[in-house]
Each structure stands twice: as C-alpha cells, then as structure tokens.
Design a protein around this motif. Structure first.
Motif, PDB file in Angstrom:
ATOM      1  N   PRO A  72       5.731  16.973   8.098  1.00 12.01           N
ATOM      2  CA  PRO A  72       4.669  15.613   7.652  1.00 12.01           C
ATOM      3  C   PRO A  72       5.097  14.991   6.107  1.00 12.01           C
ATOM      4  N   PHE A  73       6.235  15.866   5.486  1.00 10.96           N
ATOM      5  CA  PHE A  73       6.310  15.610   4.078  1.00 10.96           C
ATOM      6  C   PHE A  73       6.689  14.091   4.106  1.00 10.96           C
ATOM      7  N   PRO A  74       6.072  13.046   3.124  1.00  8.43           N
ATOM      8  CA  PRO A  74       6.448  11.824   3.135  1.00  8.43           C
ATOM      9  C   PRO A  74       7.326  11.461   2.178  1.00  8.43           C
ATOM     10  N   PHE A  75       8.200  10.230   2.476  1.00  7.27           N
ATOM     11  CA  PHE A  75       8.960   9.796   1.345  1.00  7.27           C
ATOM     12  C   PHE A  75       8.086   8.991   0.269  1.00  7.27           C
ATOM     13  N   LEU A  76       8.303   8.854  -1.015  1.00  5.94           N
ATOM     14  CA  LEU A  76       7.652   8.735  -2.039  1.00  5.94           C
ATOM     15  C   LEU A  76       8.422   7.655  -2.834  1.00  5.94           C
ATOM     16  N   TYR A  77       7.625   6.454  -3.146  1.00  5.66           N
ATOM     17  CA  TYR A  77       8.385   5.433  -3.941  1.00  5.66           C
ATOM     18  C   TYR A  77       7.266   4.580  -4.674  1.00  5.66           C
ATOM     19  N   SER A  78       7.887   4.499  -5.814  1.00  5.53           N
ATOM     20  CA  SER A  78       6.895   3.393  -6.850  1.00  5.53           C
ATOM     21  C   SER A  78       7.709   2.520  -7.463  1.00  5.53           C
ATOM     22  N   LEU A  79       7.254   1.294  -7.435  1.00 10.62           N
ATOM     23  CA  LEU A  79       7.810   0.022  -8.073  1.00 10.62           C
ATOM     24  C   LEU A  79       6.963  -0.634  -9.058  1.00 10.62           C
ATOM     25  N   LEU A  80       7.503  -0.578 -10.294  1.00 12.96           N
ATOM     26  CA  LEU A  80       6.854  -1.369 -11.352  1.00 12.96           C
ATOM     27  C   LEU A  80       6.774  -2.817 -11.083  1.00 12.96           C
ATOM     28  N   VAL A  81       5.689  -3.421 -11.206  1.00 13.92           N
ATOM     29  CA  VAL A  81       5.563  -4.856 -11.181  1.00 13.92           C
ATOM     30  C   VAL A  81       5.176  -5.576 -12.472  1.00 13.92           C
ATOM     31  N   GLY A  82       4.640  -4.987 -13.453  1.00 16.07           N
ATOM     32  CA  GLY A  82       4.318  -5.385 -14.570  1.00 16.07           C
ATOM     33  C   GLY A  82       2.918  -5.628 -14.256  1.00 16.07           C
ATOM     34  N   ASN A  83       2.154  -6.579 -15.199  1.00 13.92           N
ATOM     35  CA  ASN A  83       0.703  -6.636 -14.896  1.00 13.92           C
ATOM     36  C   ASN A  83       0.704  -7.576 -13.522  1.00 13.92           C
ATOM     37  N   ILE A  84      -0.102  -7.333 -12.556  1.00 20.28           N
ATOM     38  CA  ILE A  84      -0.183  -8.524 -11.416  1.00 20.28           C
ATOM     39  C   ILE A  84      -0.607  -9.750 -11.762  1.00 20.28           C
ATOM     40  N   ILE A  85      -1.574  -9.669 -12.519  1.00 17.93           N
ATOM     41  CA  ILE A  85      -1.919 -11.163 -12.868  1.00 17.93           C
ATOM     42  C   ILE A  85      -1.207 -11.882 -13.864  1.00 17.93           C
ATOM     43  N   ASN A  86      -0.138 -11.218 -14.273  1.00 13.14           N
ATOM     44  CA  ASN A  86       1.006 -12.014 -15.287  1.00 13.14           C
ATOM     45  C   ASN A  86       1.812 -12.851 -14.640  1.00 13.14           C
ATOM     46  N   LYS A  87       2.239 -13.739 -15.076  1.00 12.08           N
ATOM     47  CA  LYS A  87       3.304 -14.636 -14.126  1.00 12.08           C
ATOM     48  C   LYS A  87       4.443 -14.222 -13.898  1.00 12.08           C
ATOM     49  N   GLN A  88       4.764 -13.207 -14.822  1.00 17.11           N
ATOM     50  CA  GLN A  88       6.123 -12.463 -14.393  1.00 17.11           C
ATOM     51  C   GLN A  88       6.261 -11.837 -13.034  1.00 17.11           C
ATOM     52  N   THR A  89       4.967 -11.679 -12.238  1.00 16.73           N
ATOM     53  CA  THR A  89       4.939 -11.223 -10.828  1.00 16.73           C
ATOM     54  C   THR A  89       4.814 -12.358  -9.757  1.00 16.73           C
ATOM     55  N   ASP A  90       4.755 -13.619 -10.470  1.00 17.30           N
ATOM     56  CA  ASP A  90       4.457 -14.855  -9.532  1.00 17.30           C
ATOM     57  C   ASP A  90       5.413 -14.883  -8.180  1.00 17.30           C
ATOM     58  N   THR A  91       6.893 -14.250  -8.319  1.00 19.36           N
ATOM     59  CA  THR A  91       7.663 -14.441  -7.130  1.00 19.36           C
ATOM     60  C   THR A  91       7.317 -13.269  -5.844  1.00 19.36           C
ATOM     61  N   ASP A  92       6.381 -12.466  -6.261  1.00 14.31           N
ATOM     62  CA  ASP A  92       5.704 -11.495  -5.429  1.00 14.31           C
ATOM     63  C   ASP A  92       5.130 -12.183  -4.100  1.00 14.31           C
ATOM     64  N   GLU A  93       5.528 -12.384  -3.078  1.00 12.92           N
ATOM     65  CA  GLU A  93       5.076 -13.108  -1.983  1.00 12.92           C
ATOM     66  C   GLU A  93       3.801 -12.329  -1.087  1.00 12.92           C
ATOM     67  N   CYS A  94       4.572 -11.200  -0.401  1.00 10.41           N
ATOM     68  CA  CYS A  94       3.745 -10.650   0.317  1.00 10.41           C
ATOM     69  C   CYS A  94       4.431  -9.172   0.760  1.00 10.41           C
ATOM     70  N   LEU A  95       3.545  -8.180   1.209  1.00 11.69           N
ATOM     71  CA  LEU A  95       4.076  -6.973   1.639  1.00 11.69           C
ATOM     72  C   LEU A  95       3.701  -6.946   3.238  1.00 11.69           C
ATOM     73  N   ILE A  96       4.437  -6.376   3.868  1.00 11.77           N
ATOM     74  CA  ILE A  96       4.439  -6.245   5.320  1.00 11.77           C
ATOM     75  C   ILE A  96       4.576  -4.661   5.617  1.00 11.77           C
ATOM     76  N   LEU A  97       3.397  -4.118   6.242  1.00 13.18           N
ATOM     77  CA  LEU A  97       3.743  -2.669   6.572  1.00 13.18           C
ATOM     78  C   LEU A  97       3.580  -2.885   8.344  1.00 13.18           C
ATOM     79  N   ALA A  98       4.463  -2.016   8.855  1.00 12.02           N
ATOM     80  CA  ALA A  98       4.548  -2.172  10.450  1.00 12.02           C
ATOM     81  C   ALA A  98       5.082  -0.973  10.912  1.00 12.02           C
ATOM     82  N   SER A  99       4.734  -0.799  12.252  1.00  8.27           N
ATOM     83  CA  SER A  99       5.478   0.298  12.857  1.00  8.27           C
ATOM     84  C   SER A  99       6.880  -0.082  13.421  1.00  8.27           C
ATOM     85  N   ASP A 100       7.645   0.758  14.100  1.00 11.17           N
ATOM     86  CA  ASP A 100       8.900   0.655  14.644  1.00 11.17           C
ATOM     87  C   ASP A 100       8.810  -0.353  15.773  1.00 11.17           C
TER      88      ASP A 100
END
Length: 214
Positions: A108-136
């Motif tokens: 069950p050991f998971p793959f782990l990853y982190s992504l810095l996006v700056g402050n999410i209310i900062n305009k630097q992250t305005d290009t982040d549109e959406c996240l999609i989580l889905a099964s195979d």
C-alpha cells in the motif's frame, strides 16, 4: 508526507480482518491536499491526479503498473511473480503493482509528490485551472490531454453562467465531471470515478474570505 504514508498503511490494515472483506478485495487510492501554497499528492495503484495549468497538462502521480521497470523490481523483490495473462500481471491477477487491501505481494506504500504553487490567492497562480482525480476506468480510454482540454473548455464557458447551469443545481466542476464521465463510459468497460476541482473558483472564494477578514 509521513502522515499520508501512515494513513495508507492504516487503511490497508483494516482489510486484515476477513470478516470485513475477503483477501481478494482491495482498491487503488489517490489523495490530494490543497493548502494556500502547496499541492500535496499521494497515490497507490493506477488512479491518477492531473493538474491543468493554463494550457499545460501536469501529471501529479505515477501509475503503479508493470510497464515501469522499478515497479517490476518492487514486485519481484517482494517474492511476487510476473505472469502473462493477456498482458503482464502480478500473480496472474492484476496489471497494477500496488493497492490497498490486497494481500502479498501488493504494497500500500504510496507515491508522494508536492508542488509549490505560491500563495493560491496570488495572481501568480491564476493560470491553475483545475485538478482532476480519477480511476483508471477514465485514463484507460481518455488521455490526460483529452480530458483536460474538455474540462478546461467547459469550465471557462460555465464559470460566468453558473446560475444557469442545470438550473443552478450543480456547480461547474460537478457538471464537467458528469460530462467527462459520460464520454468515458461510451468506450470504458471498467468502473469510473472522477472528481473535478475548479481551482479558479476555489481561489476566488479564498480571495473573498481574505478580503472579508481584513
């Protein structure tokens, strides 16, 4: 990160009691934690999380399958066998190499990853549109790029007319998830689970909250 590993192990331990589930029952799992400055991801198996940043499609997880040499090594070093049953499988059962609930040699050991996006209310992250989580069941019949192109187009169309979408009964993100699901089920023979997170609407709510707190 350590808390996520412990959570996966605890979920796996819950399957030890065969009165709760037989040893042939298990699941993949993908988890995303959103903070003001970071996206933290964990996955076990072949469910997947993908980020849409502007027109860029960024996979946030790695599928645990036998097309990866490192996953083959993980299985064989644990004493598992790779058997060809229509395709390469672990012990002739599944093509994926990790899962919660399935017994040896699955981990069950998971793959782990982190992504810095700056402050999410900062305009630097305005290009982040959406996240999609889905099964195979989704990713086996639709590519990351096709799914994100569909989601991005619909979200951009729907955000400004949210109140008119399905009489306002569902959010744009839910509407997009349902449309992507319908598209996948035209050809998928597997079950499909999908979550869409509209990061622009999330950021707008956080901005409003921050302004209200000033």
């Amino acid at each position: 990160m350590g808390a996520l590993v412990r959570a996966y192990n605890r979920a796996d331990d819950a399957f030890i009691d065969e009165t709760l589930a037989p040893d042939t029952v298990g699941s993949t799992a993908v988890v995303v934690i959103l903070s003001a400055c970071q996206i933290i991801v964990a996955n076990c198996g072949d469910s997947r999380a993908v980020l849409c940043r502007g027109n860029q499609v960024i996979p946030l997880t790695v599928d645990h399958k036998l097309d990866r040499d490192d996953e083959v090594i993980t299985v064989t070093e644990a004493g598992g066998r790779i058997l060809y049953v229509g395709c390469p499988t672990v012990e002739g059962v599944l093509a994926m190499t990790r899962a919660i609930g399935l017994l040896y040699p699955y981990t069950p050991f998971p793959f782990l990853y982190s992504l810095l996006v700056g402050n999410i209310i900062n305009k630097q992250t305005d290009t982040d549109e959406c996240l999609i989580l889905a099964s195979d069941g989704l990713w086996d019949v639709m590519s990351n790029e096709k799914v994100m192109a569909m989601a991005r187009r619909m979200l951009r169309e729907l955000r400004n007319q949210y109140a008119t979408v399905a009489n306002g009964s569902v959010s744009p993100a839910q509407y997009v998830a349902e449309e992507v699901l319908k598209n996948a089920l035209r050809t998928s023979t597997d079950n499909v689970s999908i979550i869409v997170v509209d990061l622009k609407r999330l950021r707008r709510r956080m901005q409003q909250k921050a302004e209200a707190d000033i």
